[in-house]
Enzyme design. Structure first.
Site, short mmCIF file in Angstrom:
data_model
loop_
_atom_site.label_atom_id
_atom_site.label_comp_id
_atom_site.label_asym_id
_atom_site.label_seq_id
_atom_site.Cartn_x
_atom_site.Cartn_y
_atom_site.Cartn_z
N LYS A 64 109.97 -2.57 -39.64
CA LYS A 64 109.29 -1.48 -38.53
C LYS A 64 107.89 -2.19 -37.83
O LYS A 64 108.11 -1.85 -36.59
CB LYS A 64 108.84 -0.40 -39.69
CG LYS A 64 108.17 0.68 -38.88
CD LYS A 64 107.44 1.69 -39.71
CE LYS A 64 106.45 1.35 -40.63
NZ LYS A 64 105.68 2.39 -40.83
N SER A 65 107.40 -2.96 -38.62
CA SER A 65 106.02 -3.42 -37.90
C SER A 65 106.31 -4.35 -36.94
O SER A 65 105.84 -4.28 -35.65
CB SER A 65 105.18 -4.32 -38.82
OG SER A 65 104.85 -3.41 -39.83
N ARG A 113 105.97 -3.56 -32.50
CA ARG A 113 105.29 -4.26 -31.86
C ARG A 113 106.10 -4.90 -30.51
O ARG A 113 105.56 -5.04 -29.48
CB ARG A 113 104.58 -5.42 -32.81
CG ARG A 113 103.36 -4.92 -33.39
CD ARG A 113 103.12 -6.23 -34.60
NE ARG A 113 101.95 -5.84 -35.20
CZ ARG A 113 101.84 -4.92 -36.19
NH1 ARG A 113 103.00 -4.23 -36.87
NH2 ARG A 113 100.78 -4.95 -37.05
N ASP A 139 110.70 6.10 -36.81
CA ASP A 139 109.50 5.37 -36.02
C ASP A 139 109.83 4.52 -34.68
O ASP A 139 109.21 4.42 -33.98
CB ASP A 139 108.93 4.65 -36.95
CG ASP A 139 108.07 5.42 -37.93
OD1 ASP A 139 108.23 6.51 -38.05
OD2 ASP A 139 107.01 5.00 -38.66
N ASN A 168 105.48 10.66 -36.80
CA ASN A 168 104.72 10.31 -37.67
C ASN A 168 104.41 8.84 -37.77
O ASN A 168 104.26 7.94 -38.84
CB ASN A 168 105.01 10.71 -39.32
CG ASN A 168 104.06 10.66 -40.25
OD1 ASN A 168 102.68 10.42 -39.87
ND2 ASN A 168 104.14 10.95 -41.60
N ARG A 199 95.96 11.80 -39.60
CA ARG A 199 95.56 10.56 -39.75
C ARG A 199 94.68 10.09 -38.93
O ARG A 199 94.76 10.33 -37.85
CB ARG A 199 96.97 9.84 -39.82
CG ARG A 199 98.15 10.19 -40.88
CD ARG A 199 99.39 9.54 -40.50
NE ARG A 199 99.08 8.21 -40.81
CZ ARG A 199 100.29 7.33 -40.71
NH1 ARG A 199 101.45 7.74 -40.30
NH2 ARG A 199 100.22 5.84 -40.82
N SER A 231 93.98 -1.58 -40.15
CA SER A 231 94.13 -2.89 -39.22
C SER A 231 94.81 -2.54 -38.02
O SER A 231 94.89 -3.37 -36.89
CB SER A 231 94.68 -4.15 -39.95
OG SER A 231 95.99 -3.65 -40.33
N SER A 241 93.95 -5.83 -44.45
CA SER A 241 95.39 -5.88 -44.10
C SER A 241 95.66 -7.06 -43.03
O SER A 241 96.21 -6.95 -42.21
CB SER A 241 96.15 -4.77 -43.65
OG SER A 241 95.77 -3.63 -44.35
N ASP A 243 101.72 -1.95 -48.40
CA ASP A 243 102.85 -1.12 -48.48
C ASP A 243 103.84 -1.52 -49.67
O ASP A 243 104.07 -0.79 -50.44
CB ASP A 243 103.65 -1.34 -47.26
CG ASP A 243 102.85 -0.71 -46.09
OD1 ASP A 243 101.87 0.09 -46.35
OD2 ASP A 243 103.50 -0.46 -44.91
N GLU A 277 101.09 7.70 -44.74
CA GLU A 277 102.15 8.87 -44.45
C GLU A 277 101.83 10.03 -45.26
O GLU A 277 101.75 11.14 -44.95
CB GLU A 277 103.62 8.64 -44.85
CG GLU A 277 104.29 7.59 -43.69
CD GLU A 277 103.91 6.33 -43.87
OE1 GLU A 277 102.93 5.74 -44.29
OE2 GLU A 277 104.54 5.65 -43.14
N HIS A 314 108.88 7.91 -46.85
CA HIS A 314 110.02 7.00 -47.40
C HIS A 314 109.64 6.15 -48.36
O HIS A 314 110.41 5.91 -49.09
CB HIS A 314 110.32 6.16 -46.14
CG HIS A 314 108.93 5.53 -45.36
ND1 HIS A 314 109.13 4.38 -44.96
CD2 HIS A 314 107.77 5.77 -45.08
CE1 HIS A 314 107.90 3.69 -44.59
NE2 HIS A 314 107.03 4.74 -44.47
N ARG A 315 108.37 5.50 -48.50
CA ARG A 315 108.25 4.67 -49.74
C ARG A 315 108.04 5.24 -50.79
O ARG A 315 108.56 4.80 -51.88
CB ARG A 315 106.95 4.01 -49.39
CG ARG A 315 107.04 2.99 -47.73
CD ARG A 315 106.09 1.79 -48.02
NE ARG A 315 106.35 0.96 -46.69
CZ ARG A 315 107.32 0.62 -46.21
NH1 ARG A 315 108.42 0.32 -47.19
NH2 ARG A 315 107.31 0.00 -45.12
N LYS A 324 112.78 6.97 -41.99
CA LYS A 324 111.59 6.30 -41.38
C LYS A 324 111.55 4.92 -41.02
O LYS A 324 111.45 4.22 -40.08
CB LYS A 324 110.19 6.88 -41.85
CG LYS A 324 109.17 6.32 -41.32
CD LYS A 324 107.92 6.87 -42.11
CE LYS A 324 106.55 6.35 -41.53
NZ LYS A 324 106.32 6.96 -40.10
#
Ligand code: DC
Length: 670
Positions: free
Chosen positions: A25-26, A30, A52, A94, A128, A176, A205, A325, A353, A397-398, A429
């Site tokens: 995802k990250s 990006r 996402d 989100n 958030r 971060s 992070s 995470d 989240e 999700h996690r 997600k």
């Protein structure tokens, strides 16, 4: 009452086999932004397809990027330094990885070219914090309104005058992602001079910043840094697309399967493809934490093989700042350890989240664990006897993926417990097929897979009821009538008569079938509609009297009993095929009500029919199904009867789910 779908997990056993993980995802989000900010075409290979990334794609499209998905590749034609539209209202769900960088990029672009951009998300997104990023951008001269509450989205960005004479200052100790957002966006402001960013406070992070720097470098932007406190974007920095960019699999997603290998990779390893020793993601260091707990890991450049080493796992006391995470996965592994495990320096969990420290502590306690928590740590004590529980997942999700790992408790000698994962679809997600991937490598004895049977006469609404119940529980379905129908269809095509028992049995044993949801394919041809024809139904009823035909279809029906569970409908599901089913329903409705439903169904398809002849046909078929000597239509002794003549489908579904819940070993809370 049953608005939230749930997934009930029976105790799971050993794991072995290969999983291919979705893209990170990250990295995906990006890369999407960088591709959007570049001129020309970028092709991303194996981009993550999830909630996402979808909001990021939608936002880029709204800003004027051309986006062309094509199988495993996504082509993006960027808007370069200037969006095609100067005003937009962007919904970002989100997705922190969309909200933060887009805020920075659009704030700068609005200063350079004028603009009016609104950014908002789901209610949780509006809780958030984003104040540190907003402050940094305001310090730069951007005009930003927090339209509901200062420091939180929704935001409105309306231009301003960039002042780059001083370094941009941003706090590094909350998230971060604020620094990442500035690093991704500020090359846009380097036309006249270099831009400096100063980090205030200890940067958390850091590995995520390394991903950002690495991907910026691939797009031609060479950030200079002094330690982790000062970053310089050189004058004249320009995003240059590298053309084709493969997206690494998600290292955080890998953590669940690394844990799976450590817990349940007993006789053979769990192989994880798409991410390995060459990963640029910080969460790949989860491997070291798992090894410290006892996992045996063999790393390749782009794959990992994990099997059980120490058992029980070894307790750890770890600073998890470098794997925020993936560290959540350690909290559940700790249940299987030989002493209490402490995960430290995880304050960032509280602004993800959901408040993940509180959420994890609450849910693990429901299973029976002792958990201590503080502002920035969690300590989980090992658990000997797991309790059945319905586990809340907080739209996180996690949480859903982590909690599923508590289902391996029998491997540690605990008695069986049933775990209900509420709202399992929240995994979309980052990992829409997580549970499918999990079940594909986990073994369980067939008779432990839960089955709900729904038997009853033709046109009683069994199929609709079964499909709805299965949907709510995340279970598979078996429409056994369709197997008799498809046998009838295949026999008709092969010219086999309805009274030729042995030839019919051969047809049944040799069926080449494929199912895609509710669609059925015979020898590669779709036959879903053909199966519903009256003539096929009548022949199905005729051929189903033959014991050899029934025997030929027996194993095929049993093979539908797969994790996480099955809802099977037919005539003999509860009596013959799944006599050990956990819940048996016998569904009836008056012949008049059934004839009317079938009539409506046919009319809606443009097929004319007479109500009287439909009713006569139904009654004849009922009589045949009831009076045949093999597996006649009759309620199983332990079946619950449900006459749905005057009920809506919603009422019937609620009633059956209520019966199911009464047989679950947990009480629903809240
Ligand atoms: O449910 P249906 O109408 O699609 O079923 C078609 C025929 O197949 C039905 O008339 C009887 C037979 N059948 C059966 O004998 N046993 C089952 N488990 C399901 C269907």
């Amino acid at each position: 009452m049953f608005a939230i779908p749930a997934l009930d997990l029976v105790p799971l056993g050993a794991a072995a086999g290969t999983v291919r993980l979705p893209g990170s995802k990250s990295i995906s989000n990006r890369l999407l932004l960088l591709a959007g900010l570049s001129e020309g075409e970028t092709t991303l290979v194996d981009l993550l397809d999830s909630d996402d990334t979808r909001v990021m794609l939608d936002a880029l499209q709204a800003l004027g990027c051309r986006i062309e998905p094509d199988g495993s590749t996504t082509r993006i034609v960027g808007f370069g330094g200037r969006p095609a539209v100067a005003a937009a209202d962007l919904f970002l769900g989100n997705a922190g990885t969309a909200m933060r960088p887009l805020t920075a990029a659009l704030a700068v672009l609005a200063c350079e070219h004028g603009g009016d951009y609104r950014l908002r998300g789901v209610p949780r997104m509006h809780e958030r914090p984003i104040g540190d990023l907003v402050d940094a951008l305001r310090g730069l001269g951007c005009s930003i309104d927090c339209t509901v509450q200062e420091g939180y989205p929704p935001l409105r960005l309306r231009g301003g005058q960039l002042d780059l004479s001083r370094p941009v200052r941003v706090r590094g100790d909350v998230s971060s992602q604020f620094l990442t957002a500035l690093l991704l966006a500020l090359p846009l402001a380097t036309a006249q001079q270099a831009v400096q960013i100063e980090v205030v406070g200890e940067l958390i992070s850091k590995p995520y910043i390394e991903i950002t720097l690495n991907l910026l470098a691939r797009f031609g932007i060479a950030v200079q840094r002094e330690g982790w406190s000062r970053f310089t974007l050189p004058q004249g920095s320009r995003y240059r697309t590298p053309g084709v960019v493969p997206v690494e699999a998600d290292a955080s997603s890998a953590s669940y399967f690394i844990a799976l290998g450590a817990l349940a990779g007993i006789d053979a390893p769990v192989r994880i493809e798409g991410v390995g020793a060459d990963s640029i993601q910080g969460d790949i260091r989860f491997v070291e934490a798992a090894q410290a707990m006892g996992a045996q890991v063999h790393s390749e450049a782009n794959a990992l093989e994990v099997r059980r080493g120490a058992w029980p796992l070894q307790a750890i006391d770890l600073d998890c700042n470098h794997i925020p995470d993936a560290a959540m996965t350690l909290a559940v592994m700790a249940l299987y350890a030989d002493g209490p495990s402490t995960l430290r320096n995880i304050a960032s969990w509280r602004v993800k989240e959901t408040d993940r420290i509180a959420a994890m502590a609450t849910e693990l306690r429901k299973i029976g664990a002792t958990v201590d928590e503080g502002t920035d740590f969690i300590r989980v004590h090992p658990l000997a006897q797991f309790r059945s529980a319905s586990l809340h997942t907080y739209d996180d999700h996690r949480m859903a993926m982590c909690l599923s790992l508590a289902a391996f408790h029998e491997l540690k000698g605990s008695g069986p417990a049933t775990l209900r994962i509420e709202d399992p679809k929240c995994v979309a997600k980052t990992f829409p097929d997580y549970f499918e991937a999990l079940f594909s490598v986990v073994s369980v004895e067939r008779d432990r897979v839960p089955v709900i049977t729904i038997d009853g006469p033709t046109a009683s609404g069994k199929g609709t009821l079964a499909a709805s119940v299965a949907e709510q529980l995340g279970y598979h379905t078996l429409d056994s009538g369709s197997l008799y129908r498809v046998t009838a269809l295949a026999a008709r095509r092969a010219g086999v008569a309805a009274d030729n028992e042995s030839a019919l049995a051969q047809v049944a044993a040799g069926l080449k079938l494929r199912f895609e949801g509710t669609r059925v394919f015979l020898e590669g041809d779709e036959v879903t509609d053909a199966l519903r024809e009256e003539a096929v139904g009548t022949m199905a009823s005729q051929i189903s009297v033959w014991p050899a035909v029934r025997a030929a279809l027996h194993e095929l029906q049993c093979s539908f009993r797969r994790l996480p569970g099955l809802v099977a409908d037919g005539r003999d599901m509860g009596t013959v095929i799944f006599p050990d089913a956990a819940l048996k329903v016998f569904l009836t409705a008056s012949a008049a009500a059934r004839a009317e439903r079938r009539h409506k169904q046919l009319i809606s398809k443009g097929i004319s029919a007479s109500l009287d002849s439909l009713r006569a046909d139904l009654e004849a078929r009922d009589a045949r199904d009831r009076s045949r000597s093999t597996a006649p239509l009759k309620p199983a002794e332990d079946a619950l009867e449900l006459d749905n003549s005057g009920m809506t489908i919603g009422d019937s579904v609620d009633l059956v789910l209520g019966w199911w819940l009464q047989r679950r070993p947990f009480v629903l809370q809240g």
